[in-house]
Scaffold this motif. Sequence first.
Motif, PDB file in Angstrom:
ATOM      1  N   ALA A  33      34.292   1.541  18.282  1.00 13.90           N
ATOM      2  CA  ALA A  33      33.101   0.861  17.749  1.00 13.90           C
ATOM      3  C   ALA A  33      32.132   0.473  18.864  1.00 13.90           C
ATOM      4  O   ALA A  33      32.529   0.199  19.988  1.00 13.90           O
ATOM      5  CB  ALA A  33      33.524  -0.387  16.975  1.00 13.90           C
ATOM      6  N   GLN A  34      30.871   0.488  18.525  1.00 13.04           N
ATOM      7  CA  GLN A  34      29.823  -0.040  19.403  1.00 13.04           C
ATOM      8  C   GLN A  34      28.935  -0.890  18.501  1.00 13.04           C
ATOM      9  O   GLN A  34      28.688  -0.521  17.349  1.00 13.04           O
ATOM     10  CB  GLN A  34      29.039   1.096  20.054  1.00 13.04           C
ATOM     11  CG  GLN A  34      27.897   0.611  20.950  1.00 13.04           C
ATOM     12  CD  GLN A  34      27.308   1.732  21.801  1.00 13.04           C
ATOM     13  OE1 GLN A  34      28.021   2.398  22.537  1.00 13.04           O
ATOM     14  NE2 GLN A  34      26.003   1.934  21.700  1.00 13.04           N
ATOM     15  N   PHE A  35      28.448  -2.013  19.020  1.00 16.63           N
ATOM     16  CA  PHE A  35      27.782  -2.979  18.131  1.00 16.63           C
ATOM     17  C   PHE A  35      26.945  -3.922  18.976  1.00 16.63           C
ATOM     18  O   PHE A  35      27.214  -4.114  20.163  1.00 16.63           O
ATOM     19  CB  PHE A  35      28.841  -3.756  17.346  1.00 16.63           C
ATOM     20  CG  PHE A  35      29.999  -4.212  18.193  1.00 16.63           C
ATOM     21  CD1 PHE A  35      29.935  -5.415  18.866  1.00 16.63           C
ATOM     22  CD2 PHE A  35      31.115  -3.398  18.385  1.00 16.63           C
ATOM     23  CE1 PHE A  35      30.975  -5.815  19.694  1.00 16.63           C
ATOM     24  CE2 PHE A  35      32.161  -3.790  19.227  1.00 16.63           C
ATOM     25  CZ  PHE A  35      32.086  -5.001  19.881  1.00 16.63           C
ATOM     26  N   PRO A  36      25.929  -4.536  18.348  1.00 20.03           N
ATOM     27  CA  PRO A  36      25.072  -5.440  19.121  1.00 20.03           C
ATOM     28  C   PRO A  36      25.838  -6.664  19.620  1.00 20.03           C
ATOM     29  O   PRO A  36      26.762  -7.141  18.958  1.00 20.03           O
ATOM     30  CB  PRO A  36      24.002  -5.869  18.103  1.00 20.03           C
ATOM     31  CG  PRO A  36      24.018  -4.828  17.040  1.00 20.03           C
ATOM     32  CD  PRO A  36      25.436  -4.355  16.972  1.00 20.03           C
ATOM     33  N   THR A  63      27.448  -9.705  17.399  1.00 18.17           N
ATOM     34  CA  THR A  63      27.852  -9.299  16.049  1.00 18.17           C
ATOM     35  C   THR A  63      29.028 -10.173  15.599  1.00 18.17           C
ATOM     36  O   THR A  63      29.974 -10.374  16.363  1.00 18.17           O
ATOM     37  CB  THR A  63      28.278  -7.812  16.051  1.00 18.17           C
ATOM     38  OG1 THR A  63      27.149  -7.010  16.348  1.00 18.17           O
ATOM     39  CG2 THR A  63      28.861  -7.401  14.703  1.00 18.17           C
ATOM     40  N   LEU A 120      33.453  -6.575  11.933  1.00 17.31           N
ATOM     41  CA  LEU A 120      34.031  -5.380  12.567  1.00 17.31           C
ATOM     42  C   LEU A 120      35.337  -4.990  11.884  1.00 17.31           C
ATOM     43  O   LEU A 120      35.770  -3.842  11.962  1.00 17.31           O
ATOM     44  CB  LEU A 120      34.271  -5.646  14.055  1.00 17.31           C
ATOM     45  CG  LEU A 120      32.997  -5.893  14.870  1.00 17.31           C
ATOM     46  CD1 LEU A 120      33.353  -6.246  16.312  1.00 17.31           C
ATOM     47  CD2 LEU A 120      32.098  -4.662  14.841  1.00 17.31           C
ATOM     48  N   PHE A 176      24.108  -3.628  23.478  1.00 22.48           N
ATOM     49  CA  PHE A 176      25.263  -3.235  22.683  1.00 22.48           C
ATOM     50  C   PHE A 176      26.547  -3.378  23.500  1.00 22.48           C
ATOM     51  O   PHE A 176      26.554  -3.150  24.700  1.00 22.48           O
ATOM     52  CB  PHE A 176      25.115  -1.790  22.193  1.00 22.48           C
ATOM     53  CG  PHE A 176      24.010  -1.635  21.169  1.00 22.48           C
ATOM     54  CD1 PHE A 176      24.308  -1.584  19.809  1.00 22.48           C
ATOM     55  CD2 PHE A 176      22.676  -1.579  21.555  1.00 22.48           C
ATOM     56  CE1 PHE A 176      23.293  -1.473  18.866  1.00 22.48           C
ATOM     57  CE2 PHE A 176      21.659  -1.469  20.616  1.00 22.48           C
ATOM     58  CZ  PHE A 176      21.965  -1.413  19.266  1.00 22.48           C
ATOM     59  N   VAL A 189      30.500  -7.877   5.167  1.00 20.76           N
ATOM     60  CA  VAL A 189      31.238  -7.035   6.116  1.00 20.76           C
ATOM     61  C   VAL A 189      30.987  -5.552   5.880  1.00 20.76           C
ATOM     62  O   VAL A 189      31.157  -4.733   6.797  1.00 20.76           O
ATOM     63  CB  VAL A 189      32.760  -7.319   6.122  1.00 20.76           C
ATOM     64  CG1 VAL A 189      33.034  -8.803   6.325  1.00 20.76           C
ATOM     65  CG2 VAL A 189      33.443  -6.809   4.878  1.00 20.76           C
ATOM     66  N   ALA A 224      28.548  -3.645   8.330  1.00 21.42           N
ATOM     67  CA  ALA A 224      28.966  -3.046   9.607  1.00 21.42           C
ATOM     68  C   ALA A 224      29.334  -1.581   9.411  1.00 21.42           C
ATOM     69  O   ALA A 224      29.121  -0.753  10.302  1.00 21.42           O
ATOM     70  CB  ALA A 224      30.141  -3.823  10.190  1.00 21.42           C
ATOM     71  N   MET A 283      27.350   1.279  11.632  1.00 19.41           N
ATOM     72  CA  MET A 283      28.071   1.850  12.770  1.00 19.41           C
ATOM     73  C   MET A 283      27.499   3.184  13.249  1.00 19.41           C
ATOM     74  O   MET A 283      27.397   3.395  14.462  1.00 19.41           O
ATOM     75  CB  MET A 283      29.574   1.948  12.451  1.00 19.41           C
ATOM     76  CG  MET A 283      30.469   2.177  13.652  1.00 19.41           C
ATOM     77  SD  MET A 283      30.226   0.999  15.033  1.00 19.41           S
ATOM     78  CE  MET A 283      30.980  -0.492  14.370  1.00 19.41           C
ATOM     79  N   TRP A 297      24.575   1.957  15.297  1.00 20.10           N
ATOM     80  CA  TRP A 297      25.016   1.147  16.438  1.00 20.10           C
ATOM     81  C   TRP A 297      25.601   2.037  17.536  1.00 20.10           C
ATOM     82  O   TRP A 297      25.375   1.809  18.712  1.00 20.10           O
ATOM     83  CB  TRP A 297      26.081   0.138  15.996  1.00 20.10           C
ATOM     84  CG  TRP A 297      25.529  -1.052  15.269  1.00 20.10           C
ATOM     85  CD1 TRP A 297      24.222  -1.391  15.120  1.00 20.10           C
ATOM     86  CD2 TRP A 297      26.288  -2.082  14.607  1.00 20.10           C
ATOM     87  NE1 TRP A 297      24.125  -2.577  14.405  1.00 20.10           N
ATOM     88  CE2 TRP A 297      25.374  -3.015  14.069  1.00 20.10           C
ATOM     89  CE3 TRP A 297      27.656  -2.299  14.409  1.00 20.10           C
ATOM     90  CZ2 TRP A 297      25.786  -4.157  13.365  1.00 20.10           C
ATOM     91  CZ3 TRP A 297      28.063  -3.430  13.702  1.00 20.10           C
ATOM     92  CH2 TRP A 297      27.138  -4.344  13.193  1.00 20.10           C
ATOM     93  N   ARG A 298      26.374   3.038  17.114  1.00 24.14           N
ATOM     94  CA  ARG A 298      27.041   3.885  18.094  1.00 24.14           C
ATOM     95  C   ARG A 298      26.036   4.637  18.971  1.00 24.14           C
ATOM     96  O   ARG A 298      26.360   5.074  20.065  1.00 24.14           O
ATOM     97  CB  ARG A 298      27.952   4.870  17.354  1.00 24.14           C
ATOM     98  CG  ARG A 298      29.230   5.126  18.079  1.00 24.14           C
ATOM     99  CD  ARG A 298      30.152   5.975  17.247  1.00 24.14           C
ATOM    100  NE  ARG A 298      31.267   5.203  16.745  1.00 24.14           N
ATOM    101  CZ  ARG A 298      31.920   5.483  15.627  1.00 24.14           C
ATOM    102  NH1 ARG A 298      31.550   6.508  14.888  1.00 24.14           N
ATOM    103  NH2 ARG A 298      32.934   4.752  15.253  1.00 24.14           N
ATOM    104  N   GLY A 338      23.168   3.163  19.812  1.00 26.72           N
ATOM    105  CA  GLY A 338      22.278   2.141  20.383  1.00 26.72           C
ATOM    106  C   GLY A 338      21.072   1.859  19.508  1.00 26.72           C
ATOM    107  O   GLY A 338      20.037   1.397  19.981  1.00 26.72           O
ATOM    108  N   ASP A 346      19.439   0.170  15.719  1.00 29.67           N
ATOM    109  CA  ASP A 346      19.677  -0.915  14.766  1.00 29.67           C
ATOM    110  C   ASP A 346      18.391  -1.180  13.983  1.00 29.67           C
ATOM    111  O   ASP A 346      17.342  -0.597  14.285  1.00 29.67           O
ATOM    112  CB  ASP A 346      20.108  -2.188  15.507  1.00 29.67           C
ATOM    113  CG  ASP A 346      20.885  -3.171  14.622  1.00 29.67           C
ATOM    114  OD1 ASP A 346      21.160  -2.848  13.453  1.00 29.67           O
ATOM    115  OD2 ASP A 346      21.211  -4.262  15.111  1.00 29.67           O
ATOM    116  N   VAL A 403      24.973  -8.198   7.710  1.00 30.37           N
ATOM    117  CA  VAL A 403      25.832  -8.827   8.723  1.00 30.37           C
ATOM    118  C   VAL A 403      25.350 -10.222   9.060  1.00 30.37           C
ATOM    119  O   VAL A 403      26.096 -11.036   9.592  1.00 30.37           O
ATOM    120  CB  VAL A 403      25.905  -8.016  10.040  1.00 30.37           C
ATOM    121  CG1 VAL A 403      26.727  -6.766   9.844  1.00 30.37           C
ATOM    122  CG2 VAL A 403      24.531  -7.660  10.569  1.00 30.37           C
TER     123      VAL A 403
END
Lengths: 602, 602
Positions: free
Chosen positions: A445-448, A451, A456, A543, B455, B458, B462, B465-466, B468, B470, B494
């Motif tokens: 996972a990658q996320f701000p 978060t 997640l 991120f 939730v 997310a 994703m 987000w992955r 970079g 949003d 979120v």
Amino acid sequence: MTLQLSPTTPAERIVALRGQLALSGLQACLIPTADPHLSEYLPEHWAAREWLSGFDGSAGSLLVTAEFAGLWTDSRYWAQAESQLQGSGITLMRAGAADVPDMLDWAAEHLRQGDRLAVDGRVLDWGAAARWRAGLDAAGVALVLNQDPIGLIWSDRPALPMAAVFEHVPPHACRSRAENLEAVRRAMQAHGADHHLLSSLDDIAWLLNVRGADVDYNPVFLAHALLDADRVRLYVAPGKIPADLAARLAADGVELRADTALAADLAALALNATLLIDPARVTAGTLSHAPQVNLIEAINPSQLLKSLKNAAEADNIRQTMAQDGAALCEFFAWFESALSAGERITEIDVDAHLSAARARRPGFVSLSFATIAGFNANGAMPHYRATDASHAVIQGDGLLLIDSGGQYLGGTTDITRVVPVGAPSAAQRADYTAVLQAHIALARAQFPVDTASSVLDAVARMPLWRRGLDYGHGTGHGVGYFLNVHEGPQSISVRAHARPHQGMQAGMLTSNEPGLYRDGKWGIRIENLVLAVPAAQTAFGSFLGFETVTLCPIDTRCVVRELLSADEIDWLNGYHHQVRERLLPLVDGAAKDWLLARTEPV
Amino acid sequence: MTLQLSPTTPAERIVALRGQLALSGLQACLIPTADPHLSEYLPEHWAAREWLSGFDGSAGSLLVTAEFAGLWTDSRYWAQAESQLQGSGITLMRAGAADVPDMLDWAAEHLRQGDRLAVDGRVLDWGAAARWRAGLDAAGVALVLNQDPIGLIWSDRPALPMAAVFEHVPPHACRSRAENLEAVRRAMQAHGADHHLLSSLDDIAWLLNVRGADVDYNPVFLAHALLDADRVRLYVAPGKIPADLAARLAADGVELRADTALAADLAALALNATLLIDPARVTAGTLSHAPQVNLIEAINPSQLLKSLKNAAEADNIRQTMAQDGAALCEFFAWFESALSAGERITEIDVDAHLSAARARRPGFVSLSFATIAGFNANGAMPHYRATDASHAVIQGDGLLLIDSGGQYLGGTTDITRVVPVGAPSAAQRADYTAVLQAHIALARAQFPVDTASSVLDAVARMPLWRRGLDYGHGTGHGVGYFLNVHEGPQSISVRAHARPHQGMQAGMLTSNEPGLYRDGKWGIRIENLVLAVPAAQTAFGSFLGFETVTLCPIDTRCVVRELLSADEIDWLNGYHHQVRERLLPLVDGAAKDWLLARTEPV
């Protein structure tokens, strides 16, 4: 005078307690599972609920009236409680079941106007005391916090632990006491608090770079601490802190006081002093000594501060993970060869051999929790613990789940692996692969930054949810740095209540442990620790990603390769490449052979 | 006597307000954006903040003191407010920016002990009033709720709307009034409330199967309702309800009362009557008439009830979606042919042609919100609205974003599509594909009943987000049934605060609208409505999935096929297969050709 003997069975103890309640003009007594520090593990001295009921699970509250005694505990413990409560006359109240009222609701409904309910205020957290007071008030029932009827009947109550206390020093300690104190004092100032009271043991240990062994698995010591802008008063039983450590503490403005001095010091605070406290981490009994102060209620500032591992801590954690992984290689090499040699191996043996392998590693101090080694049906109980009286022999076909960890001077570990014994079935392999996909989904996972950690969890669970599968525990808890294996404030759990500092920040160390449990059949959980690290900085923000820091092969013999996506296969092979590179220098002989075999790409 | 003329510019109005404050012994005045029903869209009568400041965004609060006037608004509106506040003397306070204090904090800090701050209590919700009172109390400032200084200077204040009211009847209405009333009364009983007050217009319209047109885009009418176990008193301006409807309402125990009678009826409630109210959906001014009652504060029971569309409603929604999709086919067929014929088309033309196509469809009543048609940079503003004075011509290369919807007797629609104009760039296609992947991730989700809706966001984000990427808005809002296009209680965001009934339940209708916005360049959003439906029942629980009910091609000319997984391609082609099957019977000619072309598999 006759010698007063403690009653010896739960049934006798409940009778004795009822007698004591009648003598004291009390109609009910609530016995929570807690101590004055609101720790996860209690010293025996404070295990009143276990002593009274005979139920030794880690969670549960007992309520006793003249006609009724009930133990409220959650679904993890229903089977165990049902068996342990037999003959006690105590009713099992299945907390969380649709038809079972909340304990406070039960009390408000069944007690009468004018009744008095006692709880030992020394072990009831401030927030809970407020909720109970409000709930009972509405029913005209008084909450009595300054009586301890159990203490009066428990004549052979165990003494408090007096384990040695020691300093956590560089290179393993990576922040100075002065630095920690300054950060907490900045937070006190931001809250407008001139004083701050800490009762939670991991907060105190972290703040002062001091460790102990008063509590199982957690390297902490019994203490309270009272901070103001200039000094820290540390309340500890006399004789526990060596003189040289006391001198070094004094140099940082930390004054040692007898544990018994806290009440008077609190009472001596100025009228209208502002006292920062965490309502979940200080008890009503402790605060009863300072009715004159203005409370400022907030999460302890150290909760967030200690969750953010700095670069030096992260480096130590990486080295510790390699040592821990090497110990696991040695264990698994022994296990597989003993198994194929036809040796009789029990779940107890797994714990013994694995603990011994860890103990040989540099920096090892203790286990970080009781090893869970569960074969087949036993693995389906997430909180299973094999005992001398009840455990399985590992034989035939199936899955063995091992959840274990160590306390090292350079970090705390927590890892779960599942290995096949004999020939795993197609259903077991499918389950295992689904759990692995959940694990990989979170690992990738990658996320701000910031978060909410709770959201997640949905990312981890989706590969299971999509197949109609799920599991009843959270996916990730925070992990301390040579401290408690369970810490906050982050919590990767869809069921987590909104709490302060739930947002993910760089430096947070969290478990990644999705699972799947087939009642009476088998259990699967794959757990690594992951460190939140900066991953990208774009026009859309900063991120984070997860660096998996746990190093140990994830058994691929149960993996159904065709179910994995190309990205998932890449992740798994990349992880095993890294595990091999990092662990090879630390193992030899059979452990080395095992490592090479188990890190082959799929 | 001289004729009192209203001041005509924001600067003059602020001066006049300050004079009025001085006359009334007030030091400050807060002007929120709200009305007595706490609606999303305000009748002009209640648009005091816009009248005073000249800023016409949908969100923002104004605070005026003798020396200071500040407008707090969130980042969506900073640019617009900056321009519209010019010359007013009003400071733009960028709410949410790190260095900008919260409005209440600002007031508590800048007002002096003994000062009095006025807010028109008729438009301040009960929950906010409690927060303001507590915050100001601490600073020694009084909160005055029973004065309306603006009313005294706003002599040409518009009258309240008096649109016709009508009944929502079968087959479009799928539940009887009696059924709705019974469900709400059951909830009142569960809360121990003998009365229940509703001020929120969609709750009232839903409860009584009555609709109106007092508010833009929302088919509701101005009213309050007071329920007890036997009757409903409905407060409406006299003359709005036709006699035959009044008779049918009376048959269900609904008594019509003049809107002005509410205050006296509240005052006449018994001492200690228990009144269920939603603190976010009733104002302090309304409740000021019933100081003698015991308030029971909870979310309106109708909030959850109306979110759960029943089977008959779901069937109507599916038919409505087909009609709406057919209208979109007609629009897009015209748009593409006009564009290739070299016609000059503006964003305004898009709205006009699309609205006309919808209006030709059976059951159409009105738009469900103002159409957003934004070309390139305009599409990058999620709340953009083209005006006669400012709009773009659609020419050259780029992306056109169209977010639109209709109110039909059989449901409410809300859909966003992005179509290429000329040749989209590689970067635009990559962005579009990423947003599509986010959309598909949510569309394909499966999750346990009662999963917190927050939730799930997310899972949608994703894929972005992955990379970079949003976006700054939520991914899913609830949608009413021939009611407000924005309703709760679920919220796939979120950032959603924990609120009651956030858990997903079968029958909830929610938008799925991930997006991506490149400031000054282009914006992308792909939005369908999805209905939560039972998907699986296993040993691990009951699982829901989403049925995508919106029917309209998702333009595939911007899709980078190689970025999609096999599952994603299957979803996209499956969706287009269904869109083609369902819409073909409803279109012909150019629209049919367009539908066939745009639903080709990728």
